[in-house]
Design a protein around this motif. Sequence first.
Motif, mmCIF file in Angstrom:
data_model
loop_
_atom_site.group_PDB
_atom_site.id
_atom_site.type_symbol
_atom_site.label_atom_id
_atom_site.label_comp_id
_atom_site.label_asym_id
_atom_site.label_seq_id
_atom_site.Cartn_x
_atom_site.Cartn_y
_atom_site.Cartn_z
ATOM 1 N N LEU A 1 0.867 -0.877 0.259
ATOM 2 C CA LEU A 1 0.139 0.106 -0.186
ATOM 3 C C LEU A 1 0.719 1.520 -0.377
ATOM 4 O O LEU A 1 2.042 1.185 0.627
ATOM 5 C CB LEU A 1 -0.857 0.489 1.275
ATOM 6 N N THR A 2 0.130 2.269 -0.314
ATOM 7 C CA THR A 2 0.791 3.237 -0.595
ATOM 8 C C THR A 2 0.057 4.096 0.553
ATOM 9 O O THR A 2 -1.245 4.304 0.443
ATOM 10 C CB THR A 2 0.841 4.457 -1.802
ATOM 11 N N LEU A 3 1.110 4.992 1.175
ATOM 12 C CA LEU A 3 -0.008 5.291 2.880
ATOM 13 C C LEU A 3 -0.018 6.330 2.291
ATOM 14 O O LEU A 3 0.528 7.429 1.800
ATOM 15 C CB LEU A 3 0.665 5.539 4.075
ATOM 16 N N CYS A 4 -1.107 7.262 2.804
ATOM 17 C CA CYS A 4 -2.165 9.110 2.602
ATOM 18 C C CYS A 4 -1.321 9.593 3.201
ATOM 19 O O CYS A 4 -0.756 9.416 4.268
ATOM 20 C CB CYS A 4 -3.413 8.664 2.606
ATOM 21 N N THR A 5 -2.024 11.124 3.176
ATOM 22 C CA THR A 5 -0.763 11.801 4.068
ATOM 23 C C THR A 5 -2.123 11.550 5.475
ATOM 24 O O THR A 5 -0.690 12.089 5.823
ATOM 25 C CB THR A 5 -1.199 13.155 3.668
ATOM 26 N N GLY A 6 -2.886 11.422 5.687
ATOM 27 C CA GLY A 6 -3.200 11.144 6.955
ATOM 28 C C GLY A 6 -2.808 9.733 7.629
ATOM 29 O O GLY A 6 -2.971 9.629 8.896
ATOM 30 N N ASP A 7 -2.259 8.782 7.074
ATOM 31 C CA ASP A 7 -1.656 8.003 8.424
ATOM 32 C C ASP A 7 -0.243 7.661 7.764
ATOM 33 O O ASP A 7 0.294 6.775 8.383
ATOM 34 C CB ASP A 7 -1.831 6.444 6.988
ATOM 35 N N MET A 8 0.529 8.701 7.381
ATOM 36 C CA MET A 8 1.569 8.231 7.688
ATOM 37 C C MET A 8 2.460 8.947 8.281
ATOM 38 O O MET A 8 1.907 9.406 10.039
ATOM 39 C CB MET A 8 2.515 8.980 6.597
ATOM 40 N N GLY A 9 3.770 8.538 9.574
ATOM 41 C CA GLY A 9 4.388 8.901 10.386
ATOM 42 C C GLY A 9 4.886 10.242 10.216
ATOM 43 O O GLY A 9 5.093 10.547 9.523
ATOM 44 N N PHE A 10 5.252 10.352 11.328
ATOM 45 C CA PHE A 10 5.524 11.853 11.695
ATOM 46 C C PHE A 10 7.212 12.692 11.179
ATOM 47 O O PHE A 10 7.398 13.368 10.135
ATOM 48 C CB PHE A 10 6.384 12.046 12.795
ATOM 49 N N GLY A 11 7.583 11.501 10.541
ATOM 50 C CA GLY A 11 9.148 12.119 10.383
ATOM 51 C C GLY A 11 9.534 11.852 7.949
ATOM 52 O O GLY A 11 10.100 12.267 7.053
#
Length: 431
Positions: free
Chosen positions: A327-337
């Motif tokens: 999966l490519t994570l969306c902007t709202g599910d990505m980690g902080f860094g």
Amino acid sequence: MLDINLLRKDLPAAIARLETRKSPQPFLDEERFQALETQRRGVQIRTEELQARRNTLSKQIGQLKGKGEDTTAQMAEVASIADELKAGAASLDVIQAELQTMLMSVPNLPHESVPVGSDEAGNVEMRRWGVPRAFDFAVKDHVDLGAPLGLDFDTGAKLSGSRFSFLKGPIARLHRGLAQFMLDLQTTEHGYTECYTPYIVNREVLEGTGQLPKFKEDMFWVLRGGDDEQPEQYLISTSEISLTNSVREQVLDPAELPIKLTAHSPCFRSEAGSAGRDTRGMIRQHQFDKVEMVQITHPDKSYEALEEMVGHAEAVLQKLGLPYRVLTLCTGDMGFGSTKTYDLEVWLPAQNTYREISSCSNCEAFQARRMQTRFKNAQGKNEWVHTLNGSGLAVGRTLVAVLENYQNADGSITVPEALRPYMGGVEVLRG
């Protein structure tokens, strides 16, 4: 840490990209940031004016002394300027420190190729590998399968509390074999250098990779009493922390890049905010093992390296014959860094779904700025490296996947062929 010049150049555009992340703005107090920037510019303009005036006075003093004339007034003004410059430098230090503190809590900006979404529902499936097995008997979960093989949650809880496990006998050997298999694959086939790192690190190391200050509640602190001079220390939540920081405060030779490191380590996470989630079994533990991959790259090569790293994680699952999806994570599910992240999810028959087993992320220069890690570019100037990290893989979750996907009707577990050399040739595990 974000490039402050990016915020100075176009703050509204940066804020707009931050607003696509899971938590709504403010990550950054716009009003306070702009006020500090106004103060900073004012101090710097005044400093430049004072320095120019001091230079003019220095020339005047030289000319007057050459003529034997009195320079008392000019010398007094130079002294006054020196005092004001000193006060201005102190004021600038305070302003810069507050700006630095603000930036330390601001996440990375999503790459333009990252899909916009508020949560995991916005993630985009890229591909699948393997076909989930069709069972002709009632499927058991890893807890029931593992118990006869030595998976013991009662002893783990007695020793340390909930979300800890105790492994012994065949399942402990399988756990060890998985970690060794992963390390051997990443080092012999994918070119990573094996490392053994500390499990306890200092505060500034966690600041370097972005766990602090924002995620302090997710960490296990090492409490040390009786000596105020002892450093603030924490148990690592991933060996990404120690591997990436191994190049902190260095100017690297470009010929060294890419630097590819891997390590097997325990990971310690408080799982703050996860009450009630995955309470059964090994999916969400306070202590678990992981084989981590880290790359330190030239900025022009980091997205190529990200795709490569995903392939390195996929290779583990393919050699074990475990179905998965990317999966490519969306902007709202990505980690902080992270500026872009791919997740690998393995098929778990007992849950009849895919579950995360690896995340591979490009952080671009976000961590490098925090760690002060650069390289000499072709023009001989210092430039920030890019850093990437990925699981290759989470050992406990891989153990879960092997147990559930390779279970037999009698409760025994067929050992995947790739693991048999690490299990003394054993083909089937029985309780």
